[in-house]
Design an enzyme around this catalytic site. Structure first.
Site, PDB file in Angstrom:
ATOM      1  N   CYS A 241      26.229   1.250  -6.212  1.00  0.00           N
ATOM      2  CA  CYS A 241      27.547   1.115  -5.597  1.00  0.00           C
ATOM      3  C   CYS A 241      27.411   0.425  -4.239  1.00  0.00           C
ATOM      4  O   CYS A 241      26.306   0.160  -3.759  1.00  0.00           O
ATOM      5  CB  CYS A 241      28.212   2.486  -5.430  1.00  0.00           C
ATOM      6  SG  CYS A 241      27.292   3.584  -4.334  1.00  0.00           S
TER       7      CYS A 241
ATOM      8  N   CYS B  17      25.376   2.161  -1.691  1.00  0.00           N
ATOM      9  CA  CYS B  17      23.937   1.915  -1.857  1.00  0.00           C
ATOM     10  C   CYS B  17      23.551   0.601  -1.183  1.00  0.00           C
ATOM     11  O   CYS B  17      22.519   0.508  -0.513  1.00  0.00           O
ATOM     12  CB  CYS B  17      23.577   1.867  -3.346  1.00  0.00           C
ATOM     13  SG  CYS B  17      23.975   3.361  -4.261  1.00  0.00           S
TER      14      CYS B  17
ATOM     15  N   CYS C  79      43.730  17.840   3.417  1.00  0.00           N
ATOM     16  CA  CYS C  79      44.582  16.659   3.301  1.00  0.00           C
ATOM     17  C   CYS C  79      43.787  15.465   2.802  1.00  0.00           C
ATOM     18  O   CYS C  79      42.575  15.544   2.577  1.00  0.00           O
ATOM     19  CB  CYS C  79      45.217  16.331   4.648  1.00  0.00           C
ATOM     20  SG  CYS C  79      44.004  15.832   5.907  1.00  0.00           S
TER      21      CYS C  79
ATOM     22  N   CYS D 133      40.818  14.469   4.890  1.00  0.00           N
ATOM     23  CA  CYS D 133      39.639  15.310   4.649  1.00  0.00           C
ATOM     24  C   CYS D 133      38.879  14.796   3.426  1.00  0.00           C
ATOM     25  O   CYS D 133      37.646  14.712   3.431  1.00  0.00           O
ATOM     26  CB  CYS D 133      40.055  16.762   4.414  1.00  0.00           C
ATOM     27  SG  CYS D 133      40.989  17.517   5.757  1.00  0.00           S
TER      28      CYS D 133
ATOM     29  N   ASP E 282      39.681   1.747 -36.885  1.00  0.00           N
ATOM     30  CA  ASP E 282      38.666   1.622 -37.929  1.00  0.00           C
ATOM     31  C   ASP E 282      39.192   2.332 -39.182  1.00  0.00           C
ATOM     32  O   ASP E 282      39.951   3.292 -39.070  1.00  0.00           O
ATOM     33  CB  ASP E 282      37.361   2.261 -37.449  1.00  0.00           C
ATOM     34  CG  ASP E 282      36.289   2.255 -38.517  1.00  0.00           C
ATOM     35  OD1 ASP E 282      36.018   1.164 -39.059  1.00  0.00           O
ATOM     36  OD2 ASP E 282      35.747   3.330 -38.824  1.00  0.00           O
TER      37      ASP E 282
ATOM     38  N   ASP F 220      34.748   6.137 -35.362  1.00  0.00           N
ATOM     39  CA  ASP F 220      33.927   7.349 -35.448  1.00  0.00           C
ATOM     40  C   ASP F 220      32.463   7.072 -35.745  1.00  0.00           C
ATOM     41  O   ASP F 220      31.649   7.988 -35.721  1.00  0.00           O
ATOM     42  CB  ASP F 220      34.469   8.273 -36.542  1.00  0.00           C
ATOM     43  CG  ASP F 220      34.168   7.751 -37.940  1.00  0.00           C
ATOM     44  OD1 ASP F 220      34.164   6.510 -38.116  1.00  0.00           O
ATOM     45  OD2 ASP F 220      33.926   8.560 -38.844  1.00  0.00           O
TER      46      ASP F 220
ATOM     47  N   ASP G  40      30.859   1.473 -34.573  1.00  0.00           N
ATOM     48  CA  ASP G  40      32.082   1.303 -33.780  1.00  0.00           C
ATOM     49  C   ASP G  40      31.799   1.341 -32.281  1.00  0.00           C
ATOM     50  O   ASP G  40      32.675   1.015 -31.479  1.00  0.00           O
ATOM     51  CB  ASP G  40      33.102   2.409 -34.109  1.00  0.00           C
ATOM     52  CG  ASP G  40      33.559   2.360 -35.553  1.00  0.00           C
ATOM     53  OD1 ASP G  40      33.690   1.248 -36.077  1.00  0.00           O
ATOM     54  OD2 ASP G  40      33.780   3.438 -36.138  1.00  0.00           O
TER      55      ASP G  40
END
Length: 833
Positions: A13, A16, A97, A100, A512, A710, A714
């Protein structure tokens, strides 16, 4: 200037990136640093020593490699293994809040090893993913003025949280009562003509001096937590709701006390006291927090119900008999007995017995499911009238119930994209309000009417009080908590934060076929007998032939015979021909069951052709049964569409959702299934690896696409779609690839999830609109915008009441989602909130 590149691990991120840049920037000889998150590399310009760069990265919590992917040379002592990424929950206290929340999240993101961090104001928990040390996370939260502790036992943590909230509620009620008991008489005294001014050397000065002491006690005791919170925030260079309340009430009391101590320092017209403001504001804000706390307790009801589903003990079968043991002592492969009416303790496989199990907690479906030897059972489900003996297969945190609770809690702490708007505002909100309050005071002091000091204090204090961002911080998490719990009760598990919002924007659903629209297993759909035969004879003979076969079609025929109470009869000379059929002898006659091509090759003149063609048109495979050289019947075997698939698809189409079926089957079979299910658009003969490409094509048309599947094949399409829906009865790979899991396997879950998403998004917008409008209109009015036109100036006490009520309103509005029914009565109903 030289440059060198190192591969890194653990960066995920922008926080980082910032940490790495700061760490490397401090190394001697570094002139510039560029971090590429996609490639997981860092390029350093300058003449810095490579070993020093690696050391700096290690100190920052990121593993360093050479740019060719080779690990750094081994040191004298072997390196410790890198910490595994994991999810960790922290219980956080002291946050009130949106400011915070922002402060805590920033602090957590600054800890090395943190990939993501999200604070949920509604349940006062923070969820962190990554490899960071829990103690470091706790220290980071404490460093910015809040308290935190890791959540290790979710059930106990939920009980502890409820107990703490009950205790806090009682405390807030006491503080409210005391503060209002002091503030209300003072306010009524002023309302009904009592003097609120001070004259030096008179009894009024002594009287108001006593009031100053009493109201100071209100600041020190019922209002103490506001000042402690404000001081902690100040020490860490932050500002939050506590800051606004402490500054506002402190300013009102401080000005009034100055008037009492040295009235001669102020013009006669400015010797007005506002002692009622501090206790009244503290009392009303505490009252609002208490009401909010009480309403907020209802939002965690879904998780509490899930936690209560778990059994506390189980009956274990040992060599020396049966014993009731705590569920924590159960181990994999233990044999357990569950009696009628008891809760199944852990996930397992049935070894003995027959019963019906209520799985509504998992699937949302009310009908019990028949369980017998070989079937699976899940922890938290309720056994019916029979007794089952089962083998434990998953225990503790690995059970389906534990994973569901974890998913629900994670989703409740998530932030949909719309919720990040509040975070953005919160980052500058409180400092901006403080500046507005100062500007308000200066304007009133310079251009306001007499007494300028009194007007200045009233206006600036009112701005501080009315602007508290409590409602803003609660607007999104309260709705998300309730909605995720509501979805879980319907058998819908929301795994990704953005999905809760994106599901409301979908306009295309790709389904599917196998296991999604259909049941995913073959079954006998029709038995056709020759004119001189009957259906039962045909089915019994077919079952007799298939009794020795392991083919899925054989299982379908045997199941159909069992449903009708027909028992297979002995046969001899059984043969199974791959891709053709089976044959055997019975009572001297040669029986064959197979496809048209094989029987024609055997020289048999087929009959019942028209009936077989009808079966093919209905997506069923016709199997011809012959005795010697005569056709005596045809069986239609097909993967049936699910009982409620057509109705669920109709619900989607009634919402103007484009429904597309995708399958690897041939076009004719796909078209037949589509006709039965009510799907107009079919993509047939699509290879597994091409499903994701078809989803991408629809997205390039500007569509918001959901994929429902499923199977393992997929998974790429589920990941490609804007929202992936996994059928909970499918594979773990598909479930992990999807944003939403439908535990029941019913397509109604797709429509339900979209309805819940729409209702949630609408509820969040209502909350955010109310919070933004409240602050947008409240602050200018509090500053005195209407005074030049109406002569009306808002009282700080009224501002405190309005601020508290705004939070209660947000919580109450979010709780309306608890009564939302995704499946309403009649067309177009069910997603009103």
């Amino acid at each position: 200037m030289n440059s060198q590149t190192l591969a890194i691990r653990g960066a995920s991120c922008q926080h980082c990136v910032k940490t790495i840049e700061n760490a490397l920037g401090a190394v001697a000889g570094v002139r510039g640093v560029q971090v590429d998150l996609n490639q997981q590399t860092v390029t350093v310009d300058g003449d810095a020593d490579r070993g020093a760069l690696r050391a700096a990265l290690d100190d920052a919590g990121y593993a360093a490699e050479d740019d060719d992917g080779e690990a750094p040379p081994p040191s004298e002592s072997p390196p410790e293994p890198a910490a595994r990424d994991r999810d960790l929950s922290l219980s956080v206290t002291g946050a009130h809040c949106a400011s915070c929340v922002r402060t805590i999240e920033d602090a957590l993101h600054g800890v090395p090893g943190v990939a993501t961090a999200s604070m949920n104001l509604a349940n006062h928990t923070a969820r962190v993913s990554g490899s960071a040390d829990p103690d470091a996370l706790v220290r980071a939260v404490q460093k910015v003025g809040y308290d935190a502790a890791p959540v290790r036992d979710p059930a106990r943590a939920e009980d502890d949280r409820e107990a703490q909230e009950r205790q806090l509620y009682r405390k807030l009620v006491r503080q409210t009562s005391v503060a209002l008991a002091v503030g209300l008489p003072i306010m009524l005294w002023g309302w009904f003509g009592g003097t609120m001014t001070v004259e030096a050397g008179t009894a009024s000065q002594w009287g108001w001096g006593a009031v100053a002491v009493i109201t100071f006690l209100m600041l020190a005791f019922p209002g103490r937590h506001f000042f402690v919170g404000a001081w902690k925030a100040f020490r860490h260079h932050n500002a939050n709701m506590d800051t606004l309340i402490a500054v506002g009430t402190g300013a009102a009391w401080g000005y009034s006390t100055l008037v009492v101590i040295a009235p001669d320092l102020l013009p006669e017209m400015a010797r007005h006291v506002y002692f009622e403001a501090s206790p009244m504001i503290i009392g009303l804000v505490n009252l609002g927090l208490a009401l909010e706390l009480r309403a907020r307790g209802k939002t965690g009801a879904a998780v509490k119900r899930l936690l209560n589903l778990g059994a506390k003990t189980a009956r274990r079968l040992d060599d020396d008999g049966e014993h009731d043991v705590p569920v924590e002592d159960i181990r994999v492969d233990d044999r357990l007995r569950v009696r009628p009416g008891e809760t199944i303790a852990v996930d397992g496989e049935v070894l003995e017995g027959d019963s019906e199990v209520d799985e509504s907690m998992l699937t949302g479906e009310p009908m019990p499911v028949v369980k017998s030897e070989g079937d699976t059972v899940a922890a938290g489900t309720l056994n019916g009238s029979g007794t089952l003996v089962y083998r434990a297969t998953r225990v503790g945190a690995d059970t389906a119930l534990a994973r569901i609770i974890d998913l629900v809690k994670k989703a409740q702490g998530a932030k949909p994209p719309i919720g990040r708007l509040a975070d953005t505002v919160a980052s500058v909100f409180v400092p901006t309000i403080l500046l507005i309050a100062v500007a308000t005071a200066l304007i009133w002091y310079n251009v306001g009417p007499q007494p300028v000091a009194a007007y200045m204090v009233v206006a600036s204090v009112t701005v501080l009080i009315i602007a508290c961002p409590c409602a803003l911080g609660l607007a999104t998490p309260m709705s998300v908590m309730v909605a995720v719990g509501k979805a879980a009760e319907s058998g819908i598990l929301i795994r990704q934060d953005a999905a809760l919002q994106t599901a409301a924007e979908l306009d295309t659903v790709v389904l599917d076929k196998t296991g999604t629209i259909t049941e995913g297993r073959p079954s006998v759909t029709r038995v056709i007998a020759a004119p001189d035969q009957d259906e039962e004879t045909v089915l019994r003979l077919a079952a007799s032939l298939e009794a020795g076969s392991e083919h899925p079609l054989a299982r379908a025929i045997l199941d159909a015979a069992e449903e009708r109470g027909l028992k297979p009869q002995p046969v001899s000379d059984f043969r199974a021909l791959n891709g053709k059929g089976v044959s055997a002898r019975q009572d001297g006659a040669l029986l064959r069951l197979g496809n048209r091509r094989w029987l024609e090759q055997e020289g048999i003149q087929l009959g019942l052709e028209d009936q077989a063609r009808q079966l093919s048109d209905q997506a069923a495979t016709p199997l011809f049964l012959t005795r010697d050289h005569t056709v005596i019947g045809v069986l239609g075997v097909a993967d049936r569409i699910k009982a409620d698939a057509a109705e669920a698809i109709r619900r989607l189409r009634d919402r103007d959702i484009r429904v597309v079926m995708i399958t690897g089957d041939i076009q004719a079979t796909a078209d037949a299934i589509a006709r039965q299910a009510g799907v107009d658009e079919v993509l047939a003969e699509v290879l597994p690896e091409d499903k994701a490409r078809e989803v991408e094509k629809l997205q390039k048309e500007g569509r918001k696409v959901a994929m429902v599947g499923d199977g393992i094949n997929d998974a790429p399409a589920l990941a490609q779609a804007d929202v992936g829906f996994a059928i909970g009865t499918g594979t773990d790979v598909a479930i992990e690839s999807a944003a939403i899991t439908l535990m029941s396997g019913s397509l109604h879950g797709v429509a339900d999830a979209m309805a819940i998403s729409r209702a949630t998004l609408r509820n969040i917008k209502q909350n955010l609109f109310g919070a933004f409008v409240y602050n947008s209109l409240g602050v200018p009015v509090a500053a005195g915008l209407l005074y030049p036109f109406t002569g009306w100036l808002l009282s700080p006490v009224i501002a405190g009441a309005a601020m508290s009520l705004s939070s209660v309103t947000v919580v109450s509005n979010a709780n309306r989602l608890r009564f939302f029914k995704p499946r309403g009565h009649g067309k177009g109903k069910g997603d009103r909130s």
